[in-house]
Scaffold this motif. Structure first.
Motif, PDB file in Angstrom:
ATOM      1  N   ALA A   4       0.838  -1.207   0.000  1.00 44.58           N
ATOM      2  CA  ALA A   4       0.000   0.000   0.000  1.00 44.58           C
ATOM      3  C   ALA A   4       0.872   1.256   0.000  1.00 44.58           C
ATOM      4  N   LEU A   5       1.961   1.227   0.764  1.00 43.05           N
ATOM      5  CA  LEU A   5       2.855   2.392   0.783  1.00 43.05           C
ATOM      6  C   LEU A   5       3.492   2.611  -0.580  1.00 43.05           C
ATOM      7  N   LEU A   6       3.842   1.518  -1.249  1.00 48.98           N
ATOM      8  CA  LEU A   6       4.445   1.644  -2.579  1.00 48.98           C
ATOM      9  C   LEU A   6       3.424   2.198  -3.579  1.00 48.98           C
TER      10      LEU A   6
ATOM     11  N   ASP B 172       1.316   6.605  -6.831  1.00 52.78           N
ATOM     12  CA  ASP B 172       0.206   7.517  -7.101  1.00 52.78           C
ATOM     13  C   ASP B 172       0.663   8.962  -6.963  1.00 52.78           C
ATOM     14  N   GLU B 173       1.501   9.207  -5.966  1.00 50.17           N
ATOM     15  CA  GLU B 173       1.987  10.578  -5.742  1.00 50.17           C
ATOM     16  C   GLU B 173       3.086  10.960  -6.722  1.00 50.17           C
ATOM     17  N   GLY B 174       3.496  10.018  -7.539  1.00 46.35           N
ATOM     18  CA  GLY B 174       4.480  10.329  -8.571  1.00 46.35           C
ATOM     19  C   GLY B 174       5.914  10.371  -8.067  1.00 46.35           C
ATOM     20  N   GLU B 175       6.182   9.705  -6.941  1.00 45.99           N
ATOM     21  CA  GLU B 175       7.562   9.708  -6.429  1.00 45.99           C
ATOM     22  C   GLU B 175       8.508   9.110  -7.465  1.00 45.99           C
ATOM     23  N   TRP B 176       8.048   8.085  -8.179  1.00 49.68           N
ATOM     24  CA  TRP B 176       8.826   7.520  -9.291  1.00 49.68           C
ATOM     25  C   TRP B 176       7.956   7.562 -10.530  1.00 49.68           C
ATOM     26  N   ARG B 177       8.487   8.060 -11.625  1.00 47.34           N
ATOM     27  CA  ARG B 177       7.696   8.223 -12.847  1.00 47.34           C
ATOM     28  C   ARG B 177       7.646   6.926 -13.646  1.00 47.34           C
ATOM     29  N   PRO B 178       6.620   6.771 -14.461  1.00 54.34           N
ATOM     30  CA  PRO B 178       6.537   5.599 -15.336  1.00 54.34           C
ATOM     31  C   PRO B 178       7.797   5.431 -16.179  1.00 54.34           C
ATOM     32  N   GLY B 179       8.285   4.221 -16.267  1.00 51.63           N
ATOM     33  CA  GLY B 179       9.484   3.931 -17.024  1.00 51.63           C
ATOM     34  C   GLY B 179      10.758   4.023 -16.199  1.00 51.63           C
ATOM     35  N   MET B 180      10.680   4.678 -15.034  1.00 47.98           N
ATOM     36  CA  MET B 180      11.865   4.844 -14.207  1.00 47.98           C
ATOM     37  C   MET B 180      12.000   3.689 -13.220  1.00 47.98           C
ATOM     38  N   ALA B 181      13.228   3.500 -12.710  1.00 42.95           N
ATOM     39  CA  ALA B 181      13.484   2.458 -11.728  1.00 42.95           C
ATOM     40  C   ALA B 181      13.084   2.937 -10.338  1.00 42.95           C
ATOM     41  N   ILE B 182      12.523   2.042  -9.549  1.00 41.48           N
ATOM     42  CA  ILE B 182      12.314   2.348  -8.132  1.00 41.48           C
ATOM     43  C   ILE B 182      13.579   1.919  -7.388  1.00 41.48           C
ATOM     44  N   PRO B 183      13.722   2.281  -6.127  1.00 40.43           N
ATOM     45  CA  PRO B 183      14.917   1.863  -5.378  1.00 40.43           C
ATOM     46  C   PRO B 183      15.034   0.338  -5.309  1.00 40.43           C
TER      47      PRO B 183
ATOM     48  N   THR C  59      13.853  -2.742 -10.698  1.00 37.49           N
ATOM     49  CA  THR C  59      12.405  -2.826 -10.815  1.00 37.49           C
ATOM     50  C   THR C  59      11.895  -1.480 -11.288  1.00 37.49           C
ATOM     51  N   PHE C  60      11.030  -1.494 -12.313  1.00 36.83           N
ATOM     52  CA  PHE C  60      10.640  -0.265 -13.007  1.00 36.83           C
ATOM     53  C   PHE C  60       9.145  -0.018 -12.925  1.00 36.83           C
ATOM     54  N   VAL C  61       8.786   1.229 -12.923  1.00 34.89           N
ATOM     55  CA  VAL C  61       7.376   1.588 -12.963  1.00 34.89           C
ATOM     56  C   VAL C  61       6.854   1.302 -14.369  1.00 34.89           C
TER      57      VAL C  61
ATOM     58  N   PHE D 207      -0.495  14.245 -18.931  1.00 34.40           N
ATOM     59  CA  PHE D 207      -1.387  14.561 -17.815  1.00 34.40           C
ATOM     60  C   PHE D 207      -1.068  13.767 -16.552  1.00 34.40           C
ATOM     61  N   GLY D 208      -0.044  12.936 -16.606  1.00 33.97           N
ATOM     62  CA  GLY D 208       0.314  12.161 -15.424  1.00 33.97           C
ATOM     63  C   GLY D 208      -0.759  11.188 -14.981  1.00 33.97           C
ATOM     64  N   VAL D 209      -1.635  10.807 -15.924  1.00 35.63           N
ATOM     65  CA  VAL D 209      -2.688   9.847 -15.592  1.00 35.63           C
ATOM     66  C   VAL D 209      -2.279   8.475 -16.111  1.00 35.63           C
ATOM     67  N   HIS D 210      -2.060   7.544 -15.192  1.00 37.20           N
ATOM     68  CA  HIS D 210      -1.590   6.219 -15.565  1.00 37.20           C
ATOM     69  C   HIS D 210      -2.704   5.205 -15.351  1.00 37.20           C
ATOM     70  N   MET D 211      -3.187   4.595 -16.418  1.00 36.60           N
ATOM     71  CA  MET D 211      -4.249   3.596 -16.311  1.00 36.60           C
ATOM     72  C   MET D 211      -3.655   2.265 -15.899  1.00 36.60           C
TER      73      MET D 211
END
Lengths: 241, 241
Positions: B16-18, B23-34, B71-73, B175-179
Motif C-alpha cells: 500500500a505504501l508503494l 500515485d503521488e508520482g515519487e517515481w515516474r513511469p518507465g523509471m526504476a524504483i529503489p 524494478t521499473f514503474v 497529464f500524469g494519468v496512468h491507467m
DNA sequence: TAGTGGTCTAGACCACTCC
DNA sequence: GAGTGGTCTAGACCACTAG
C-alpha cells in the motif's frame, strides 16, 4: 549467439512434477494434495521451495489453497465453479444461475476446422453436441461443441440429460478430463433463421459468435466450441490488466 | 458472529505504501524504483517482505522486474505497451501495429451514463473525443471517449494530432494519468449509417460494441469509452483461466 | 567487478480449521 | 491441541546486466 537459456529453478521442476502427478490423476479434483511439509520431504527440498511451486499452480488455478485446511485440486464439479469460463453477465447486476440444456448429440468425422483446432488428423472421430444455456428459463446462448471421441467415449443424450451442472463438471466426473484454461475469439454476426429461433430474437439480429478452444493439462486441446450469444439482456464481461 | 477480519500482513502494508508513492508520482513511469535492499531499510522490514510486496505489484502490472537491472514503474509510453488493453487480433496471425487517428474533440457536460461510469456528478465538465484505430491504414475500430476535464485540461485536437502512440501513452506523458486496469462489456450491435461509413462496412452489418471503464491508482475511474469494432478481418481475443 | 533481482534454505511464529 | 497454510526473518549463493 548465446545458447538456449536452459536454467530452470528448482521450484519449477517441482511444479512440473506436481502437474505430472495431477495429469496422471494421483490426486482427484476436489481432493487435498499432501501438505507442504510432506511434499518437501518427498521431493527433498525445503518447504519454501514447494510453497513457491504451489503458489504458481494456485495462480494457474490448478490448485486452490485453503488456510488451515490444506491445498486442493481445483474442480469444475462444484456449483460455484460450474461456469468458471462463462463471461456473460446480466445487464442488471442480479446473479441468476445458468442452466445447460442439451439438444442433440451425434458422432462425426473431423472436418478441417475442428481437426486443426483440436490438433487431430482430418477425419478423426468426434462427438458433436448442441445445447443451450438458459438464464431464468430463457435461452441466451446456443453452443455447438466438438469433442475428440477418443476421450469421451460413451457420451450421449441420456448421460447429458442425467447430469446436473455444467458440461465441464460432467467431463471431469465421467471422463477424467479436467479443463485448465481456454481461449476465446469473439466476433459479431447476424442471427440466421435457426439461431434466431433458438434464442428468441429476430432473424438478422446481432449476436456474438464466440469460438472457444479448451485445454487440459499440458496444453492439450480437448474441446472446440462455437457459441451464439444474445446480448439483449447480457454482456460479455472482460477484465483487462 | 466473528468481527471483521482486520488482519493485514506486513507485505500488504508495504504494498500500500508503494502504491501511494506511485500515485503521488515519487517515481515516474518507465523509471526504476529503489532496490529491494534500499526499500527494506526505508520501511524497516526484511528484503523478503519487500520482495513479496513487489511480487504482487508486478502481478498487477504496476511494476516490471528486470533481472540484473532493477524494478521499473510500468508505462504505456513504450511501443510494445501502446495497445496493452486492446484485445483485437487479425484473423490471419500477422502482427501489424495499430494506429490511432483522432477525428474530433470537444467539451461537454456529463450526462447520466458517463457521470455514473466515471463516478462524477451529473453535469460535470467532460472532454469528449472521437477517433479511429487503423490496421494497415484501414479503419477497424471507432471510439468515442469521455474524460473528466479536471484531469485532462488542455487536451485538444492539436495535441492529439501531434502525439505519436496510443491515447494512454499521451495521458501518461501529458497529464500524469496512468491507467492500471480496465473493464470491458462487449455486445453485438448493428452498424448505423455513421458507423458503417466510418468502418467501411454496410449499414446493418454486425459490429462489436465495446464499452470500457479504465481505472488509475486506487481504482479511480478516469476514462469511459464506447467502441465499435469491425470483426470482418479481426477477432476479440480473450484468455480464460 | 559491483549491483540488481532470483533462488533456496532453516527456523520461528501467526492465523485458521477441526476435533 | 494438532495440523494446515501464511508470514517474516536472516543469510548464502546464483543469474543477469552494465561499466
Amino acid at each position: 549467439m548465446t545458447g538456449s537459456p536452459t536454467f530452470s529453478p528448482l521450484y519449477r521442476q517441482i511444479k512440473a512434477l506436481l502437474v505430472q502427478a495431477l495429469d496422471e490423476g494421483e490426486w482427484r479434483p476436489g481432493m487435498a494434495i499432501p501438505s507442504e511439509a510432506e511434499l518437501a520431504v518427498r521431493f527433498s527440498v525445503s518447504q519454501g521451495t514447494v510453497r513457491k511451486a504451489i503458489d504458481e499452480l494456485a495462480a494457474d488455478k490448478m490448485l486452490v489453497r485453503r488456510q488451515g485446511k490444506g491445498t486442493f485440486v481445483s474442480t469444475h464439479n462444484d456449483p460455484r465453479e460450474y461456469f468458471r469460463f462463462l463471461r456473460l453477465v446480466p445487464n442488471n447486476g442480479e446473479v441468476v444461475p445458468a442452466r445447460s440444456v442439451p439438444l442433440e448429440c451425434w458422432r462425426a468425422k473431423a472436418g478441417p476446422e475442428p481437426a486443426r483446432m483440436l490438433d487431430l488428423p482430418h477425419g478423426a472421430p468426434l462427438i458433436v453436441l448442441r445445447r443451450v444455456l438458459q438464464f431464468n428459463d430463457r435461452n441466451v446462448v446456443g453452443d455447438e461443441i466438438y469433442l475428440p471421441e477418443e476421450h469421451f467415449r460413451g457420451l450421449d443424450m441420456d448421460m447429458l440429460k442425467a447430469h446436473e451442472g455444467s458440461l465441464y463438471s460432467l467431463f471431469e466426473a465421467r471422463f477424467g478430463v479436467h479443463m485448465i484454461r481456454a481461449q476465446e475469439r469473439v466476433r459479431a454476426v447476424l442471427a440466421d433463421r435457426e439461431g434466431a429461433q433458438l434464442l428468441g430474437v429476430d432473424e438478422g439480429s446481432p449476436l456474438l459468435s464466440v469460438e472457444r478452444v479448451s485445454y487440459t493439462y499440458g496444453d492439450r486441446p480437448m474441446e472446440w466450441r462455437r457459441g451464439l450469444y444474445s446480448t439483449v439482456d447480457h454482456a460479455y464481461l472482460n477484465e483487462l490488466n
